[in-house]
Design a protein around this motif. Structure first.
Motif, PDB file in Angstrom:
ATOM      1  N   ILE A 274       5.977   1.795   8.331  1.00 39.94           N
ATOM      2  CA  ILE A 274       6.303   1.940   6.912  1.00 39.94           C
ATOM      3  C   ILE A 274       5.189   1.309   6.070  1.00 39.94           C
ATOM      4  CG2 ILE A 274       8.793   1.897   7.351  1.00 39.94           C
ATOM      5  CD1 ILE A 274       8.829  -0.958   6.207  1.00 39.94           C
ATOM      6  N   HIS A 275       5.132   1.721   4.805  1.00 35.23           N
ATOM      7  CA  HIS A 275       4.205   1.122   3.844  1.00 35.23           C
ATOM      8  C   HIS A 275       5.033   0.224   2.924  1.00 35.23           C
ATOM      9  CE1 HIS A 275       0.798   3.825   4.868  1.00 35.23           C
ATOM     10  NE2 HIS A 275       1.779   4.617   5.215  1.00 35.23           N
TER      11      HIS A 275
ATOM     12  N   PHE B  16      -3.357   0.205  -2.442  1.00 35.68           N
ATOM     13  CA  PHE B  16      -3.626  -1.197  -2.114  1.00 35.68           C
ATOM     14  C   PHE B  16      -2.432  -2.088  -2.418  1.00 35.68           C
ATOM     15  CE2 PHE B  16      -8.535  -1.248  -2.221  1.00 35.68           C
ATOM     16  CZ  PHE B  16      -8.555  -1.084  -0.841  1.00 35.68           C
ATOM     17  N   GLY B  17      -1.471  -1.603  -3.182  1.00 43.24           N
ATOM     18  CA  GLY B  17      -0.272  -2.371  -3.470  1.00 43.24           C
ATOM     19  C   GLY B  17       0.713  -2.380  -2.316  1.00 43.24           C
ATOM     20  N   PHE B  18       0.354  -1.670  -1.226  1.00 40.06           N
ATOM     21  CA  PHE B  18       1.228  -1.591  -0.051  1.00 40.06           C
ATOM     22  C   PHE B  18       0.470  -2.083   1.177  1.00 40.06           C
ATOM     23  CE2 PHE B  18       2.845   1.437  -3.048  1.00 40.06           C
ATOM     24  CZ  PHE B  18       4.218   1.485  -2.856  1.00 40.06           C
ATOM     25  N   GLU B  19       1.211  -2.529   2.173  1.00 41.49           N
ATOM     26  CA  GLU B  19       0.628  -2.857   3.467  1.00 41.49           C
ATOM     27  C   GLU B  19       1.404  -2.100   4.539  1.00 41.49           C
ATOM     28  OE1 GLU B  19       1.111  -6.899   4.741  1.00 41.49           O
ATOM     29  OE2 GLU B  19       2.987  -7.151   3.666  1.00 41.49           O
ATOM     30  N   THR B  20       0.695  -1.658   5.560  1.00 42.77           N
ATOM     31  CA  THR B  20       1.320  -0.904   6.647  1.00 42.77           C
ATOM     32  C   THR B  20       1.872  -1.874   7.676  1.00 42.77           C
ATOM     33  OG1 THR B  20      -0.337   0.818   6.324  1.00 42.77           O
ATOM     34  CG2 THR B  20       0.981   0.927   8.327  1.00 42.77           C
ATOM     35  N   VAL B  21       3.147  -1.748   7.975  1.00 42.75           N
ATOM     36  CA  VAL B  21       3.775  -2.619   8.973  1.00 42.75           C
ATOM     37  C   VAL B  21       4.619  -1.779   9.924  1.00 42.75           C
ATOM     38  CG1 VAL B  21       3.831  -4.697   7.541  1.00 42.75           C
ATOM     39  CG2 VAL B  21       5.727  -3.094   7.433  1.00 42.75           C
TER      40      VAL B  21
ATOM     41  N   THR C 114       4.691   9.609  -5.299  1.00 38.38           N
ATOM     42  CA  THR C 114       5.399   8.683  -4.407  1.00 38.38           C
ATOM     43  C   THR C 114       5.152   9.034  -2.948  1.00 38.38           C
ATOM     44  OG1 THR C 114       7.381  10.068  -4.623  1.00 38.38           O
ATOM     45  CG2 THR C 114       7.204   8.159  -6.089  1.00 38.38           C
ATOM     46  N   ALA C 115       4.051   9.742  -2.680  1.00 35.22           N
ATOM     47  CA  ALA C 115       3.704  10.108  -1.306  1.00 35.22           C
ATOM     48  C   ALA C 115       2.450   9.366  -0.882  1.00 35.22           C
ATOM     49  CB  ALA C 115       3.492  11.614  -1.193  1.00 35.22           C
TER      50      ALA C 115
ATOM     51  N   PHE D  39       9.406   0.407  -0.147  1.00 33.62           N
ATOM     52  CA  PHE D  39       8.527   0.887   0.917  1.00 33.62           C
ATOM     53  C   PHE D  39       8.486   2.407   0.896  1.00 33.62           C
ATOM     54  CE2 PHE D  39      12.727   0.692   2.861  1.00 33.62           C
ATOM     55  CZ  PHE D  39      12.794   1.838   3.640  1.00 33.62           C
ATOM     56  N   LEU D  40       7.409   2.949   1.466  1.00 36.08           N
ATOM     57  CA  LEU D  40       7.220   4.389   1.589  1.00 36.08           C
ATOM     58  C   LEU D  40       6.972   4.724   3.054  1.00 36.08           C
ATOM     59  CD1 LEU D  40       4.772   4.960  -1.417  1.00 36.08           C
ATOM     60  CD2 LEU D  40       7.255   5.280  -1.406  1.00 36.08           C
ATOM     61  N   ILE D  41       7.140   5.999   3.392  1.00 36.22           N
ATOM     62  CA  ILE D  41       6.910   6.478   4.750  1.00 36.22           C
ATOM     63  C   ILE D  41       5.999   7.699   4.658  1.00 36.22           C
ATOM     64  CG2 ILE D  41       7.974   7.394   6.845  1.00 36.22           C
ATOM     65  CD1 ILE D  41      10.537   5.889   6.066  1.00 36.22           C
ATOM     66  N   ASP D  42       4.908   7.717   5.421  1.00 38.09           N
ATOM     67  CA  ASP D  42       3.970   8.829   5.311  1.00 38.09           C
ATOM     68  C   ASP D  42       4.447  10.038   6.121  1.00 38.09           C
ATOM     69  OD1 ASP D  42       3.195   8.494   8.021  1.00 38.09           O
ATOM     70  OD2 ASP D  42       1.625   7.082   7.470  1.00 38.09           O
TER      71      ASP D  42
END
Length: 317
Positions: free
Chosen positions: A92-93, A33-38, A176-177, A66-69
């Protein structure tokens, strides 16, 4: 009662539904929830830029901006193998708490609102030979083991027409995934169908739902256990998939030759009628479907038209 009005103040939000989500839930940096998908568009189509974003996906830190799934990482790998001459898009997240994010990465990528138009690309020539359409569905509660979705071989063996299914679950952070549900292959479905009379379709859905979603009370469905819908006898996604792509396996018709793919949305995305949870999962599902179509075309050496049915979505609030 008298009211006192303050002077108007300016407000700027890239997405008002996400702003509502932030205001109501106030997500911190812990968990997904600390991330948003954009959706972002890379600034340059060069191999260096692709390699840079691939490195961010391969070596994230706990405090990464940011992270990437996994689905997007696989797409980046294909782009690296065949660099395009146009700037590609990447999901990205983005960490919600990062200040000045877009300025920090403006030389790498730019934000795209959901549904942004594609850049004008050269229209490829139409192939001389095309296969039957790939039929795809993005919906809630897709009964991927339903009897309308296999095709019967000459010996009576039923094999699924679903080349792959993505059972999305609400994003969760594992180290971190960023993980979103799981995928089910055609081979796994065929193994279940081969059980014949001993096959218990409901038990299979129950096991998957317990693993992916657990038991929780729905805030929307009057206290019913909230799963992806396949806990119920009738589901919207199965109904839509049957209308769009179902076929009696024992009575072949034109639809029998059409392979299928399906994306099952997370129950949270369907329950939240504000729309804040829906669009990102739908967009990721659509991009995944295009990837499946490309993989199928590569394996068959025959491109197929793609038909995607998204009969879902409520804008409220």
């Amino acid at each position: 009662m008298r009211y006192t009005w303050d002077s108007p103040r300016g407000f700027d939000a890239a997405n008002v539904y996400r702003d509502w989500f932030d205001t109501v839930y106030a997500p911190g940096d812990d968990g997904a929830f600390g991330f948003e998908t954009v959706l972002v568009r890379l600034a340059k189509p060069t191999k260096d830029t692709l390699a840079w974003i691939a490195a961010q996906a391969d070596n994230p830190a706990p405090a990464s901006d940011f992270l990437i799934d996994g689905q997007e990482r696989a797409r980046i790998a294909r782009l690296l193998a065949h660099p395009p001459d146009w700037a590609p898009d990447v999901m990205i997240h983005k960490r919600r708490s990062v200040a000045g994010f877009w300025g920090k990465y403006q030389d790498k990528f730019a934000y795209l609102p959901d549904g942004a138009g594609r850049p004008k690309l050269p229209r490829p020539s139409r192939p001389a030979r095309m296969g039957a359409p790939l039929l795809a569905v993005i919906d809630d509660g897709v009964g991927f083991l339903n009897a309308q979705f296999p095709r019967a071989d000459t010996d009576g063996t039923r094999r699924t027409r679903l080349t792959r299914v993505w059972l999305q679950a609400q994003d969760r952070l594992e180290g971190t995934a960023m993980v979103c549900g799981e995928e089910v292959s055609a081979q796994a479905i065929d193994t279940l169908l081969a059980q014949g009379a001993t096959f218990d379709e409901g038990a299979e859905y129950a096991a998957v739902n317990d693993r992916l979603y657990g038991h929780r009370e729905s805030p929307v469905w009057d206290g019913l256990t909230a799963g992806p819908g396949t806990d119920l006898a009738v589901t919207h996604g199965t109904h839509v998939a049957d209308i769009a792509a179902g076929s009696d396996p024992l009575t072949p018709d034109a639809v029998s030759d059409c392979p299928m793919v399906a994306v099952q949305l997370p129950p949270q995305a369907v329950e939240d009628t504000s729309g804040s949870q829906l669009s990102g999962y739908v967009l990721r599902g659509l991009r995944w479907i295009l990837d499946q179509a490309a993989a199928l075309a590569d394996s068959e050496d025959t491109p197929r038209p793609i038909i995607v049915n998204v009969s879902i979505g409520v804008l409220a609030g």
